[in-house]
Enzyme design. Sequence first.
Site, short mmCIF file in Angstrom:
data_model
loop_
_atom_site.label_atom_id
_atom_site.label_comp_id
_atom_site.label_asym_id
_atom_site.label_seq_id
_atom_site.Cartn_x
_atom_site.Cartn_y
_atom_site.Cartn_z
N CYS A 37 5.57 5.66 26.22
CA CYS A 37 5.11 4.30 26.40
C CYS A 37 4.09 4.01 25.31
CB CYS A 37 4.52 4.11 27.80
SG CYS A 37 3.14 5.22 28.17
N MET A 38 3.15 3.12 25.56
CA MET A 38 2.24 2.73 24.50
C MET A 38 1.29 3.84 24.08
SD MET A 38 -0.31 -0.56 24.37
CE MET A 38 1.04 -1.69 24.61
#
Length: 650
Positions: free
Chosen positions: A29-30
Amino acid sequence: MAEEKISRISREIYENVGGTENVNKLIHCMTRVRMTIIDDSKVNFEGLKAIDGVMGVVEDETLQVVVGPGTVNKVAQKMVETVGVRLGETFPHAGEQSIDDLMAQTKAQAKEKYNKPSKFKAILNTISKIFVPLIPAFVGAGLIGGLASVLGNLVTSGTLDAGTWMQFITVLKIIQAGIFYYLALYVGMNAAQEFGATPALGGVIGAVSLLTGMNPEAPLKNIFNGSALAAGQGGIIGVIFAVWLLSIVEKQLRKVIPDAIDIIVTPTLALLVIGTIEIFLIMPIAGVISTSLVGAINTVLQIGGGFSGFVLGALFLPMVMFGLHQILTPIHLEMIAKTGSTQLLPILAMAGGGQVGAAIALWIRLRKDKEFVARVKGALPVGILGIGEPLIYGVTLPLGRPFVTACIGGGIGGAIIGGFGHVGSIAIGPSGAALLPLIAHGKWWVYLLGLLGAYIGGFIATYAFGIPKDIKEKADHYGETVEVETIQPTLHVAPTAEFETATISSPLTGQVKTLSEIEDEVFSSGMLGDGIAIEPTSGQVVSPVDGTVSSVFPTKHAIGITSDEGVEILIHIGMDTVSLNGDGFENFVQQNDRVTKGMLIARVDLDKLKAAGFSTITPVVITNTGDYKKVSTAAHHEIKQGDLLLTIER
């Protein structure tokens, strides 16, 4: 960030989670690398937290290693590249695979090193990978859209009551539009996944082609001719090209943008640059092409007759592929307004008929390939109802030649309608069988005759000329081992003779190399067993022992022999030479044949292998190494056939 730091973090994460064999899948994810762990007891959590560059570790359904924005995508990409998969794909695990699976796993890597496919085939393969995941949506939405089209055409023709049916038809069309209206977004995301860009950014680039934020009263202009740009101009191919450019720009930006601002700067600059290029270059160029094509179509229409029908029917599929068919809508409307029907639409509809005929031919010729047949079965009903995208992008275009023969089928159908003449549609609607209710002046039988001609023409052209040789061979051997670089595990037997030391002679004359020098992980890592490699200077291959031939590969490039002492020996001639399908090889033994040391068992044309770009290095591997105390190399540098090569200690 320095590449060595990314590599170090990736390597140390694997070291502390129990290795790649303890990871099932990996995404990010980020800020976090998320791994699905097989055995949590093998994870060294303290070691993970101590890695320089790791900010923290989260234990959840997935193991989450926090490395921060800007770094996470690089680390995750490096980690999946290490094992040869893509983000979200299941990891291959050596301990759980047969030797067949291990070699199939490395085929793609070896193919990149030694086999040089044509760029055209590579492009078609990429297109296939982008569109195949969309086929279930194509089929479901296409059938719903086909039903809506049939009902809508029946309403238009007066057969069904509009007040009763229109609301139901509207619901069906809304469902259909979920995939076909927004197809550019899905293609953009899939293309980004294929090219190594961020999928969400690929989706945005796809959406740019729809010109959603443009004011219709003040449209953007085509920089080449000043005309207004139209939504979808440039088509799906334009979207794929733009996303490919996006992947290049994004990767270059990530090399120079500091990690602290990467998440902000990289996507912003990438979208701004590629979005601008897409609007002001890619879409206008497609506009110029479309204008030229429309001019050509008008010229052909003026010629008239069967020739015009053939040309128009044959050219329509390429127009659909490039999204240029939308420009024909004003022409259809103008013809309907002036004459009461459009005589262009029935001819162009024949292109879909050619697709159907080609797909049926492919189904029959490639029927052993169950996976491909399932794809055709799903796309055919939709194609018959006039929704051509599943057949174009999922069946014919990825194979190349069948797309051309399908165009020929469309041309034949168009020639039939053009030859009869005066066959028009009273309204614009999907092609295929769904258009029958809209055919004017009772000429539906001519349209049906043309449709059957397109089916038959596409079938015959494809059956006779449209099956690529490599695709046919793949289908014929579907489920067999010939199409992948596989090593059939021989039936393991315990040593049959007592011995202290067994000897293996050289099957070749040439230069002795270590297995680690082979550019193939399966061999270089010793995954198949200990042994040695030879860079041959002669194409004569002799048996290294007295024994029995345990396996001879259909592609003739590898032979397994079990010695009288029970030592299992694999002689693998060259790397990825399975791709030659036996060309350049000659075998003189079969499975279960008795052989003696020095007996000629094979011959290989080394010059042909080298000319084709293949490595000729030949591993000689003891595949049952675990049965013995030690496998030692007895030769170095130069060696001749019959010289002592390996010694085996019991």
